[in-house]
Motif scaffolding. Structure first.
Motif, mmCIF file in Angstrom:
data_model
loop_
_atom_site.group_PDB
_atom_site.id
_atom_site.type_symbol
_atom_site.label_atom_id
_atom_site.label_comp_id
_atom_site.label_asym_id
_atom_site.label_seq_id
_atom_site.Cartn_x
_atom_site.Cartn_y
_atom_site.Cartn_z
ATOM 1 N N UNK A 23 43.429 69.753 8.631
ATOM 2 C CA UNK A 23 43.177 68.591 9.080
ATOM 3 C C UNK A 23 44.839 67.874 8.355
ATOM 4 N N UNK A 24 44.752 67.108 9.958
ATOM 5 C CA UNK A 24 46.078 66.096 10.068
ATOM 6 C C UNK A 24 45.865 65.029 9.309
ATOM 7 N N UNK A 25 44.898 64.605 8.548
ATOM 8 C CA UNK A 25 44.541 62.962 7.332
ATOM 9 C C UNK A 25 44.455 64.013 6.364
ATOM 10 N N UNK A 26 44.492 65.156 5.823
ATOM 11 C CA UNK A 26 45.132 65.426 4.013
ATOM 12 C C UNK A 26 46.361 66.544 4.510
ATOM 13 N N UNK A 27 47.578 66.374 4.938
ATOM 14 C CA UNK A 27 48.316 66.606 4.943
ATOM 15 C C UNK A 27 48.327 67.891 4.600
ATOM 16 N N UNK A 28 50.329 68.753 4.736
ATOM 17 C CA UNK A 28 50.591 69.563 4.793
ATOM 18 C C UNK A 28 50.235 70.628 3.312
ATOM 19 N N UNK A 29 50.530 70.078 2.453
ATOM 20 C CA UNK A 29 49.996 71.041 1.748
ATOM 21 C C UNK A 29 48.267 72.122 1.130
ATOM 22 N N UNK A 30 47.450 70.531 1.579
ATOM 23 C CA UNK A 30 45.625 70.979 2.067
ATOM 24 C C UNK A 30 46.105 72.280 3.118
ATOM 25 N N UNK A 31 47.117 72.135 4.389
ATOM 26 C CA UNK A 31 46.813 72.478 5.421
ATOM 27 C C UNK A 31 47.538 74.094 4.727
ATOM 28 N N UNK A 32 48.839 74.341 3.952
ATOM 29 C CA UNK A 32 48.760 75.477 3.431
ATOM 30 C C UNK A 32 47.580 76.399 2.612
ATOM 31 N N UNK A 33 47.358 75.818 1.977
ATOM 32 C CA UNK A 33 46.481 76.236 1.046
ATOM 33 C C UNK A 33 45.408 77.445 1.927
ATOM 34 N N UNK A 34 44.867 76.041 3.197
ATOM 35 C CA UNK A 34 43.851 76.721 4.210
ATOM 36 C C UNK A 34 44.120 77.542 4.837
ATOM 37 N N UNK A 35 45.716 78.155 5.615
ATOM 38 C CA UNK A 35 46.229 78.721 5.943
ATOM 39 C C UNK A 35 46.329 80.264 4.962
ATOM 40 N N UNK A 36 46.144 80.234 3.259
ATOM 41 C CA UNK A 36 46.691 81.388 2.996
ATOM 42 C C UNK A 36 44.669 82.215 2.966
ATOM 43 N N UNK A 77 46.498 79.297 14.268
ATOM 44 C CA UNK A 77 45.931 79.029 12.786
ATOM 45 C C UNK A 77 45.713 77.708 12.126
ATOM 46 N N UNK A 78 46.766 76.767 12.543
ATOM 47 C CA UNK A 78 46.910 75.205 12.493
ATOM 48 C C UNK A 78 45.609 74.673 12.665
ATOM 49 N N UNK A 79 45.852 75.588 14.371
ATOM 50 C CA UNK A 79 44.507 74.805 15.262
ATOM 51 C C UNK A 79 43.189 74.767 14.372
ATOM 52 N N UNK A 80 43.140 76.107 13.950
ATOM 53 C CA UNK A 80 41.498 76.644 13.636
ATOM 54 C C UNK A 80 40.866 75.957 12.323
ATOM 55 N N UNK A 81 41.908 75.461 11.150
ATOM 56 C CA UNK A 81 42.228 75.008 9.543
ATOM 57 C C UNK A 81 42.324 73.883 9.235
#
Length: 361
Positions: free
Chosen positions: A314-327, A308-312
């Protein structure tokens, strides 16, 4: 005199430079071919690598999902085809998964339309079994909902152990198996690899634990592929030691249909590991292919998160943005509809006390 010599020298220099350019161009084409073959990763057991010599990037045409334009590409003389045969476990986890799963799926003794497939992987546990109680709980919670198949995958490596589990199921669930509500499957005998050759220890886990978690991945890959060929709308991933809430499937169906237009990857009806995860059928090929790449590296629930991380993310935007995208792509349903009840793990010597605090019977 000097002018004539200079002109000849200039012509020679130009011709020589053209020659060098041609040589370097040819070498570059060869290096591109070698470089692309070395970095390809085995998403399928065999791929057709198509390299057009005047291009800097190759075409990659999966054998099992042939590109409609491949026939046109084959007629062009400037294109070279090379078959890549992946050695080791990728051989039996590629075409053999597809062919065996398709064979099992088409041996359907029921004409009922399957909207949901509930997938359960099972093996023997030391001194105890939770499988039959799990199946009774699932069947009792169906209510009037009947366009469902419960697929039980027996992940034993020895044929006699497969037969032992199968005979027990035939004894207790003969009518459900006969009607097609329950389908019992197992992989071919040569499905599992030589564990000593294929596995490496990681994350501080013992060899036995690495084997246990890696085998879970292979079992799930097979079951997901089998499910895909049953052509359901949804797949629900479960384990063989769970309790289902009352009328669970009607609740799941109402929730899933209400989200029909949402762009989610997974709905979690239990917040533990890989229990109670609902996936649309169209997700199964890409997710199972991802598992096939890393089956020996991480546990199943970690691979699901990585997918799921690989789908949404963006490494350049950090963990917080990733967590929001995963939700946005993993929906968590509350209260949970499945509870983990097994105390004795399928990993010998392991006691599993995890409980979902959001579960309501």
């Amino acid at each position: 005199m000097f002018g004539r010599h200079f002109t000849k020298f200039l012509i020679f220099a130009i011709v020589f430079n053209v020659f060098l350019l041609a040589v370097f161009s040819t070498l570059n084409s060869i290096s591109v071919f070698k470089r692309t073959t070395s970095i390809l990763k085995p998403g399928v057991s065999e791929q057709i690598l198509v390299v057009e010599l005047n291009r800097t990037e190759p075409y990659i045409v999966p054998k099992l999902h042939q590109n409609p334009q491949a026939a046109l590409l084959e007629t062009e003389p400037a294109i070279e085809f090379k078959r890549i045969k992946w050695p080791g476990p990728f051989e039996f986890k590629g075409e053999e998964i597809i062919s065996q799963s398709l064979k099992l799926a088409t041996q359907n003794n029921s004409t009922n339309v399957t909207e949901y497939v509930i997938g359960i992987t099972t093996i023997t546990r030391p001194g105890v079994s939770y499988l039959h109680n799990t199946l009774r709980s699932l069947i009792n919670g169906l209510g009037d909902f009947r366009n469902v198949t419960i697929a039980v995958y027996i992940g034993e490596e020895e044929p006699e152990d497969v037969k032992l589990i199968e005979s027990g199921l035939q004894g207790d669930f003969a009518s459900e198996i006969s009607s097609g509500l329950i389908k019992v499957i197992s992989p071919p005998e040569n499905f599992y690899p030589d564990w000593n050759e294929e596995l490496r220890q990681s994350f501080g886990d013992s060899f036995q634990r690495v084997k246990w978690r890696s085998k879970q991945n292979l079992d799930q890959i097979f079951l997901m592929t089998y499910t895909y060929y049953l052509n359901p709308k949804y797949y629900i991933m479960l384990e063989d030691d769970v309790l289902a809430s009352n009328d669970y499937l009607s609740k799941i169906n109402a929730d899933a249909e209400a989200r029909a237009d949402e762009n989610y990857v997974m709905i979690s009806y239990c917040q533990l590991g890989a229990i109670g995860k609902l996936l649309r059928r169209e997700i199964l090929p890409s997710m199972s292919t991802y598992f096939r790449l890393f089956w020996a590296d991480k546990p199943l629930d970690w691979l699901m998160l990585d997918y799921m991380k690989s789908r949404v993310c963006n490494d350049s935007k950090g963990d917080k943005d990733c967590a929001e995208k995963l939700k946005e792509i993993e929906i968590v349903y509350k209260p949970s509809l499945f509870q983990h009840v097994g105390l004795t793990s399928s990993l010998e010597g392991k006691i599993q006390k995890l409980k979902d605090k959001n579960f309501k019977p």
